[in-house]
Design a protein around this motif. Structure first.
Motif, PDB file in Angstrom:
ATOM      1  N   TRP A  25      24.569  41.936  41.570  1.00 49.57           N
ATOM      2  CA  TRP A  25      25.699  41.079  41.927  1.00 49.57           C
ATOM      3  C   TRP A  25      25.266  39.664  41.566  1.00 49.57           C
ATOM      4  N   ASN A  42      30.683  38.224  49.082  1.00 56.37           N
ATOM      5  CA  ASN A  42      31.068  38.433  47.686  1.00 56.37           C
ATOM      6  C   ASN A  42      32.586  38.341  47.632  1.00 56.37           C
ATOM      7  N   HIS A  44      35.303  38.379  44.381  1.00 53.60           N
ATOM      8  CA  HIS A  44      35.488  38.403  42.932  1.00 53.60           C
ATOM      9  C   HIS A  44      34.163  38.075  42.231  1.00 53.60           C
ATOM     10  N   THR A  45      33.135  38.755  42.710  1.00 58.80           N
ATOM     11  CA  THR A  45      31.764  38.579  42.221  1.00 58.80           C
ATOM     12  C   THR A  45      31.518  39.524  41.055  1.00 58.80           C
ATOM     13  N   LEU A  46      30.859  39.021  40.025  1.00 61.38           N
ATOM     14  CA  LEU A  46      30.518  39.847  38.864  1.00 61.38           C
ATOM     15  C   LEU A  46      29.398  40.817  39.225  1.00 61.38           C
ATOM     16  N   ARG A  54      30.347  46.150  33.433  1.00 56.41           N
ATOM     17  CA  ARG A  54      30.545  44.996  34.303  1.00 56.41           C
ATOM     18  C   ARG A  54      31.916  45.071  34.947  1.00 56.41           C
ATOM     19  N   TRP A  55      32.002  44.608  36.179  1.00 55.00           N
ATOM     20  CA  TRP A  55      33.266  44.587  36.892  1.00 55.00           C
ATOM     21  C   TRP A  55      33.208  43.501  37.957  1.00 55.00           C
ATOM     22  N   LEU A  56      34.383  43.130  38.479  1.00 54.62           N
ATOM     23  CA  LEU A  56      34.470  42.134  39.542  1.00 54.62           C
ATOM     24  C   LEU A  56      34.836  42.810  40.855  1.00 54.62           C
ATOM     25  N   THR A  57      34.204  42.366  41.945  1.00 57.88           N
ATOM     26  CA  THR A  57      34.611  42.871  43.250  1.00 57.88           C
ATOM     27  C   THR A  57      36.063  42.459  43.493  1.00 57.88           C
ATOM     28  N   ARG A  58      36.813  43.305  44.203  1.00 46.77           N
ATOM     29  CA  ARG A  58      38.260  43.096  44.324  1.00 46.77           C
ATOM     30  C   ARG A  58      38.690  42.253  45.511  1.00 46.77           C
TER      31      ARG A  58
END
Length: 178
Positions: A25, A42, A44-46, A54-58
């Motif tokens: 994170w 967190n 919208h954490t990468l 890779r994704w962003l936390t929602r």
């Protein structure tokens, strides 16, 4: 040991027992540190997976790490209520690079209505044999599942709505500070 301050951003690195980096994170905001624990958020954490995805936390999530317990807790703040994802993991360490821990596969998910589910027991058994988890590690992890379930059942610490509200409001204050 580096001790981040309130409002600092740190990386979090999750490893597997064999030493392989599992997940990172990038920017977790620190809300509180003490001698034994770190609370962060967190939002919208990468997140980068070991395979490069890779994704962003929602949604905003309060994260709780402790130096004496073999679990960490993620309280995900959603419209339908708070959901929890609890990782059975080594106590954390922290250095100039990141907060680090070993993920031991077992997870406990808690739904907003209180239902609990133990997840990934098959993955735990597979990795336990593949990477030769010691009997002592297995015993510690199983003891910590019991501690974690007791915390959930009694609304202790992160499992209290007042706790989530307190730290989420502190995050909102810090994130609007320039």
């Amino acid at each position: 040991m580096l001790v981040p301050r309130e409002g600092d951003y740190i990386a979090i690195q999750s490893y597997k027992h064999n030493g392989q980096l599992h997940r990172t994170w990038r920017d977790t905001m620190v809300l509180k540190t003490s001698e034994d624990a770190l609370i962060g958020v967190n939002d919208h954490t990468l997140v980068t997976e070991s395979d490069g995805r890779r994704w962003l936390t929602r949604e905003p999530a309060i994260v709780y790490f402790h130096k004496h317990y073999w679990f960490n807790i993620v309280a995900m703040i959603r419209e339908g209520g708070v959901s929890y994802y609890c990782n059975l993991a080594s106590p954390f360490t922290i250095d100039q690079e990141a907060l680090k821990y070993i993920d031991y596969d077992l997870d406990v998910k808690v739904f907003p209505h209180g239902e609990k589910r133990l997840l990934d027991a098959d993955e735990y058994e597979d990795h336990s044999q593949r990477w030769h988890y010691s009997k002592a590690t297995d015993h510690i992890l199983k003891q910590n599942v019991s501690v974690l379930v007791d915390w959930i059942d009694h609304g202790k610490g992160p499992f209290s709505q007042a706790y989530v509200d307190l730290w989420y409001n502190r995050y909102l204050q810090l994130s609007h500070r320039v």
